[in-house]
Design a protein around this motif. Structure first.
Motif, mmCIF file in Angstrom:
data_model
loop_
_atom_site.group_PDB
_atom_site.id
_atom_site.type_symbol
_atom_site.label_atom_id
_atom_site.label_comp_id
_atom_site.label_asym_id
_atom_site.label_seq_id
_atom_site.Cartn_x
_atom_site.Cartn_y
_atom_site.Cartn_z
ATOM 1 N N ASP A 127 -7.348 7.866 -5.935
ATOM 2 C CA ASP A 127 -6.464 7.516 -7.373
ATOM 3 C C ASP A 127 -5.669 7.245 -7.165
ATOM 4 N N ASP A 128 -4.753 7.355 -6.192
ATOM 5 C CA ASP A 128 -3.071 6.702 -5.972
ATOM 6 C C ASP A 128 -3.605 5.362 -6.628
ATOM 7 N N LEU A 129 -1.968 4.722 -6.508
ATOM 8 C CA LEU A 129 -2.155 3.583 -7.354
ATOM 9 C C LEU A 129 -0.855 2.850 -6.238
ATOM 10 N N LEU A 130 -1.136 1.342 -5.494
ATOM 11 C CA LEU A 130 -0.374 1.194 -4.768
ATOM 12 C C LEU A 130 0.618 0.240 -5.464
ATOM 13 N N VAL A 131 1.573 0.571 -5.239
ATOM 14 C CA VAL A 131 3.029 -0.663 -5.956
ATOM 15 C C VAL A 131 3.743 -1.297 -4.877
ATOM 16 N N GLN A 132 3.361 -1.082 -3.821
ATOM 17 C CA GLN A 132 4.241 -1.648 -2.739
ATOM 18 C C GLN A 132 3.322 -1.664 -1.771
ATOM 19 N N VAL A 133 3.673 -3.020 -0.252
ATOM 20 C CA VAL A 133 3.142 -3.425 1.219
ATOM 21 C C VAL A 133 4.765 -3.025 1.524
ATOM 22 N N GLU A 134 5.279 -3.039 2.400
ATOM 23 C CA GLU A 134 6.027 -3.214 3.563
ATOM 24 C C GLU A 134 7.361 -3.649 2.314
ATOM 25 N N ASP A 135 7.071 -3.334 1.396
ATOM 26 C CA ASP A 135 8.850 -3.337 -0.016
ATOM 27 C C ASP A 135 8.794 -4.586 -0.448
ATOM 28 N N GLN A 136 7.297 -5.002 -0.560
ATOM 29 C CA GLN A 136 7.256 -5.567 -1.334
ATOM 30 C C GLN A 136 6.394 -5.389 -2.425
ATOM 31 N N ASP A 137 6.678 -6.182 -3.798
ATOM 32 C CA ASP A 137 5.667 -5.498 -5.304
ATOM 33 C C ASP A 137 4.807 -6.426 -5.077
ATOM 34 N N VAL A 138 2.942 -5.979 -5.076
ATOM 35 C CA VAL A 138 2.310 -6.507 -4.756
ATOM 36 C C VAL A 138 1.439 -6.481 -6.443
ATOM 37 N N ARG A 139 1.598 -5.618 -7.377
ATOM 38 C CA ARG A 139 1.582 -6.088 -9.077
ATOM 39 C C ARG A 139 1.594 -7.568 -9.033
ATOM 40 N N GLY A 140 0.632 -8.003 -10.075
ATOM 41 C CA GLY A 140 0.253 -9.406 -10.155
ATOM 42 C C GLY A 140 -0.395 -10.309 -9.057
ATOM 43 N N MET A 141 -0.708 -9.892 -7.771
ATOM 44 C CA MET A 141 -1.004 -10.117 -6.500
ATOM 45 C C MET A 141 -2.603 -10.728 -6.472
ATOM 46 N N THR A 142 -3.049 -11.039 -5.332
ATOM 47 C CA THR A 142 -4.535 -11.353 -5.860
ATOM 48 C C THR A 142 -4.953 -9.994 -4.785
ATOM 49 N N MET A 143 -5.833 -9.485 -4.901
ATOM 50 C CA MET A 143 -6.527 -8.678 -3.972
ATOM 51 C C MET A 143 -6.561 -8.975 -2.060
ATOM 52 N N ALA A 144 -6.925 -10.211 -2.103
ATOM 53 C CA ALA A 144 -6.707 -11.482 -0.743
ATOM 54 C C ALA A 144 -5.561 -10.870 -0.396
ATOM 55 N N ASP A 145 -3.915 -10.980 -1.701
ATOM 56 C CA ASP A 145 -2.654 -11.526 -0.791
ATOM 57 C C ASP A 145 -2.378 -9.693 -0.381
ATOM 58 N N VAL A 146 -2.345 -8.809 -0.892
ATOM 59 C CA VAL A 146 -2.410 -7.747 -0.628
ATOM 60 C C VAL A 146 -3.411 -7.177 0.697
ATOM 61 N N ARG A 147 -4.759 -7.341 0.866
ATOM 62 C CA ARG A 147 -5.174 -7.505 1.551
ATOM 63 C C ARG A 147 -5.070 -7.895 3.385
ATOM 64 N N ASN A 148 -3.808 -8.824 2.891
ATOM 65 C CA ASN A 148 -3.729 -9.388 3.926
ATOM 66 C C ASN A 148 -2.362 -9.157 4.446
ATOM 67 N N LEU A 149 -1.723 -8.589 3.938
ATOM 68 C CA LEU A 149 -0.577 -7.469 3.708
ATOM 69 C C LEU A 149 -0.676 -6.652 4.199
ATOM 70 N N VAL A 150 -1.908 -6.121 3.878
ATOM 71 C CA VAL A 150 -1.995 -4.667 4.850
ATOM 72 C C VAL A 150 -2.473 -4.338 6.212
ATOM 73 N N ARG A 151 -3.454 -5.103 6.132
ATOM 74 C CA ARG A 151 -4.026 -5.415 7.819
ATOM 75 C C ARG A 151 -2.249 -6.324 8.665
ATOM 76 N N GLY A 152 -2.948 -6.304 9.896
ATOM 77 C CA GLY A 152 -2.356 -6.945 10.977
ATOM 78 C C GLY A 152 -2.277 -6.391 12.219
ATOM 79 N N GLU A 153 -2.191 -6.214 13.695
ATOM 80 C CA GLU A 153 -2.041 -6.207 14.582
ATOM 81 C C GLU A 153 -2.659 -4.389 14.886
#
Length: 384
Positions: A127-153
């Motif tokens: 129930d936490d509401l994710l609003v930013q990834v690495e200081d980028q506001d994710v509101r308005g992004m697609t699920m795929a965009d958010v997933r790509n921001l979260v994932r990495g090395e």
């Protein structure tokens, strides 16, 4: 009159010049190249604007596959191929959360946190509401965009900002190699065990058989298999599970594009307990075949909603640039010789559900007592 003649002559000159230009362009193209190669070369050489060659080729490849009119064939851009491999391997580099876009666009709600995963260790909660990834506001992004921001090395950190009960919570979470749980076991009332199978990809047979045996050790006398929302997977995994469950006989028949036939058989060892299978409109391919095989052998009732009707199987071919195509190359048939294409499985007990209930089933957040399809399957086995 003279003006009209001059006007006609001028039109003819323009037409001739235009023809010469067109003829010069056609002569410039290599007649040995395919139409697509000619077009790509022409655009890259002559187009006045900027041309993204990768984007052009991806669009052309996707259009070629789409033109087949086959909903089961698909194109995978090189940029998405690794994610595709992760999915089929049931393993990925990530943080261990499942998110869902909030209906009001306020962010992405955490609907599940992987037990003992990095997100849980860092303090992420359902129930936490994710609003930013690495200081980028994710509101308005697609699920795929958010997933790509979260994932990495692997073994790197990602900084996430959540809203929790109106308060801002910032957490740093380590990315790790994680395995997706393919099959899980749960004991229900009346000595009835529930086996939920997420897909038939890598490790499906191993985990499904382990889940069944765990329930039998706990005293399960009847089994429900939940393949709702299961997209299918590998035939080899499906056959291993069916061989464990079913008596001697034909299991799985395929006929490929060249007319070559292959048949898998079950040995005489089998599991002799009453069963039921839960299905819905998102039970695809191996999932609906699984339900069909158990029903055709007379060992299980099918409960839920009509399945999608996928009767083709695909092979995945990787292309030279790292992209790939999943191409329908054959048909498969149930033990009784039925092809499910466009037909699917009609449940023995039909139980439609509303959107809210369907969402709870999909995300695994619906308690068993509130799941009308599961309750119907329990009734079938209790009455049996």
């Amino acid at each position: 009159m003279k003006k009209n003649v001059l006007k006609v002559i001028s039109y003819l000159l323009v037409a001739v010049l235009a023809s010469l230009v067109t003829m010069a362009t056609v002569t410039y193209l290599n007649p040995d190249d395919s139409k697509l190669d000619q077009l790509e070369g022409l655009i890259l050489e002559r187009f006045i604007g900027e041309a993204d060659q990768t984007a052009m080729e991806d669009a052309a490849a996707d259009a070629m596959v789409s033109a087949l009119g086959d909903r089961w064939s698909y194109y995978i851009p090189a940029s998405e191929y690794e994610a595709y491999r992760e999915q089929t391997n049931n393993a990925y580099v990530g943080i261990g959360i499942t998110i869902q876009a909030a209906e009001d666009g306020s962010g992405f709600s955490v609907v599940a946190v992987t037990p003992d995963g990095p997100a849980q260790e860092a303090g992420v909660q359902v129930d936490d509401l994710l609003v930013q990834v690495e200081d980028q506001d994710v509101r308005g992004m697609t699920m795929a965009d958010v997933r790509n921001l979260v994932r990495g090395e692997e073994e790197t950190l990602v900084n996430l900002t959540f809203l929790r009960n109106g308060q801002t919570v910032s957490l740093s979470v380590e990315r790790r190699q994680l395995q997706t749980t393919v099959a899980s076991a749960q004991m229900l009332t009346g000595n009835i065990g529930l086996v939920t199978i997420e897909n038939f990809d890598t490790r499906c047979a191993e985990e499904t058989i382990a889940a069944i045996e765990e329930l039998l050790e706990q005293g399960a006398e009847k089994l429900i298999f939940d393949v709702r929302g299961n997209p299918g997977g590998y035939a080899r995994e499906l056959v291993k599970v069916l061989d464990y469950l079913l008596p001697e006989g034909e299991l799985f028949r395929t006929v490929d594009y060249a007319g070559k036939e292959h048949v898998d058989y079950s040995d005489e060892n089998c599991l002799k307990v009453p069963m039921a299978v839960l299905v819905n409109g998102d039970s695809y391919s191996a999932a609906e075949f699984f339900a069909a095989a158990l029903r055709e052998y007379g060992v299980a009732s099918v409960v839920g909603e009509q399945t999608c009707g996928k009767g083709y199987f695909q092979n995945t071919y990787q292309l030279s640039d790292g992209s790939a195509v999943g191409l329908s190359v054959g048909k498969y048939y149930t033990p009784k010789g039925e092809n499910l294409a466009g037909v699917g499985i009609t449940p023995d007990v039909s139980v439609p559900v509303d959107e809210q209930t369907a969402a709870g089933i999909y995300y695994g957040t619906l308690p068993p007592e509130d799941d009308p399809q599961l309750q119907a399957a329990l009734k079938v086995l209790t009455d049996r």
